[in-house]
Design a protein around this motif. Structure first.
Motif, mmCIF file in Angstrom:
data_model
loop_
_atom_site.group_PDB
_atom_site.id
_atom_site.type_symbol
_atom_site.label_atom_id
_atom_site.label_comp_id
_atom_site.label_asym_id
_atom_site.label_seq_id
_atom_site.Cartn_x
_atom_site.Cartn_y
_atom_site.Cartn_z
ATOM 1 N N MET A 1 34.462 15.255 50.048
ATOM 2 C CA MET A 1 33.273 15.563 49.282
ATOM 3 C C MET A 1 33.031 17.069 49.395
ATOM 4 N N LYS A 2 32.705 17.678 48.255
ATOM 5 C CA LYS A 2 32.484 19.118 48.215
ATOM 6 C C LYS A 2 31.069 19.433 47.767
ATOM 7 N N CYS A 3 30.590 20.606 48.169
ATOM 8 C CA CYS A 3 29.264 21.081 47.789
ATOM 9 C C CYS A 3 29.193 21.266 46.278
ATOM 10 N N ALA A 4 28.110 20.805 45.671
ATOM 11 C CA ALA A 4 27.942 20.921 44.227
ATOM 12 C C ALA A 4 27.696 22.367 43.794
ATOM 13 N N HIS A 5 27.256 23.220 44.713
ATOM 14 C CA HIS A 5 26.944 24.608 44.361
ATOM 15 C C HIS A 5 28.132 25.541 44.580
ATOM 16 N N CYS A 6 28.726 25.527 45.774
ATOM 17 C CA CYS A 6 29.792 26.486 46.088
ATOM 18 C C CYS A 6 31.168 25.839 46.263
ATOM 19 N N ARG A 7 31.252 24.528 46.144
ATOM 20 C CA ARG A 7 32.486 23.758 46.245
ATOM 21 C C ARG A 7 33.131 23.798 47.640
ATOM 22 N N ALA A 8 32.386 24.150 48.679
ATOM 23 C CA ALA A 8 32.894 24.120 50.048
ATOM 24 C C ALA A 8 33.063 22.662 50.479
ATOM 25 N N LEU A 9 34.063 22.395 51.288
ATOM 26 C CA LEU A 9 34.304 21.039 51.773
ATOM 27 C C LEU A 9 33.198 20.637 52.742
ATOM 28 N N LEU A 10 32.514 19.521 52.435
ATOM 29 C CA LEU A 10 31.453 19.019 53.304
ATOM 30 C C LEU A 10 32.011 18.031 54.320
ATOM 31 N N PHE A 11 32.803 17.065 53.842
ATOM 32 C CA PHE A 11 33.460 16.096 54.712
ATOM 33 C C PHE A 11 34.489 15.323 53.919
ATOM 34 N N LYS A 12 35.360 14.604 54.631
ATOM 35 C CA LYS A 12 36.360 13.748 54.010
ATOM 36 C C LYS A 12 36.016 12.306 54.344
ATOM 37 N N CYS A 13 36.270 11.401 53.386
ATOM 38 C CA CYS A 13 36.013 9.986 53.624
ATOM 39 C C CYS A 13 36.896 9.140 52.713
ATOM 40 N N ASP A 14 37.004 7.865 53.045
ATOM 41 C CA ASP A 14 37.731 6.921 52.213
ATOM 42 C C ASP A 14 36.863 6.534 51.022
ATOM 43 N N PRO A 15 37.479 6.092 49.925
ATOM 44 C CA PRO A 15 36.681 5.606 48.792
ATOM 45 C C PRO A 15 35.787 4.448 49.235
ATOM 46 N N ASP A 16 34.591 4.384 48.706
ATOM 47 C CA ASP A 16 33.599 3.346 49.035
ATOM 48 C C ASP A 16 33.190 3.360 50.505
ATOM 49 N N ALA A 17 33.324 4.501 51.192
ATOM 50 C CA ALA A 17 32.956 4.588 52.604
ATOM 51 C C ALA A 17 31.458 4.818 52.792
ATOM 52 N N ILE A 18 30.783 5.304 51.766
ATOM 53 C CA ILE A 18 29.357 5.590 51.872
ATOM 54 C C ILE A 18 28.574 4.330 51.528
ATOM 55 N N ALA A 19 27.750 3.872 52.477
ATOM 56 C CA ALA A 19 26.983 2.642 52.274
ATOM 57 C C ALA A 19 25.558 2.925 51.812
ATOM 58 N N GLY A 20 25.053 4.098 52.056
ATOM 59 C CA GLY A 20 23.687 4.455 51.680
ATOM 60 C C GLY A 20 23.636 5.889 51.212
ATOM 61 N N VAL A 21 22.436 6.367 50.938
ATOM 62 C CA VAL A 21 22.251 7.742 50.487
ATOM 63 C C VAL A 21 22.422 8.682 51.675
ATOM 64 N N ILE A 22 23.186 9.749 51.463
ATOM 65 C CA ILE A 22 23.412 10.762 52.500
ATOM 66 C C ILE A 22 22.953 12.099 51.962
ATOM 67 N N GLU A 23 22.156 12.815 52.733
ATOM 68 C CA GLU A 23 21.757 14.172 52.382
ATOM 69 C C GLU A 23 22.382 15.091 53.406
#
Length: 62
Positions: free
Chosen positions: A1-23
């Motif tokens: 996942m990359k930042c929507a503003h500067c495209r810096a890498l935020l973290f890596k994850c598998d598809p469908d790994a996010i179960a809830g909203v993350i800020e």
């Protein structure tokens, strides 16, 4: 996942790994990125519950 503003890498994850909203705050530019699960079922149930409706990004705080 990359930042929507500067495209810096935020973290890596598998598809469908996010179960809830993350800020997550970008350490490079300070933008708050709000990430939601890819599954439409989880998003629909959260909206029905009246959960937090955040946008995809927030401007950096000074």
């Amino acid at each position: 996942m990359k930042c929507a503003h500067c495209r810096a890498l935020l973290f890596k994850c598998d598809p469908d790994a996010i179960a809830g909203v993350i800020e997550i705050k970008c350490r490079r530019c300070g933008t708050f990125n709000c990430l939601r699960p890819a599954s439409p079922h989880s998003t629909a149930s959260r909206a029905a519950e009246g959960g937090n409706h955040c946008g995809s990004t927030f401007p950096p705080r000074s």
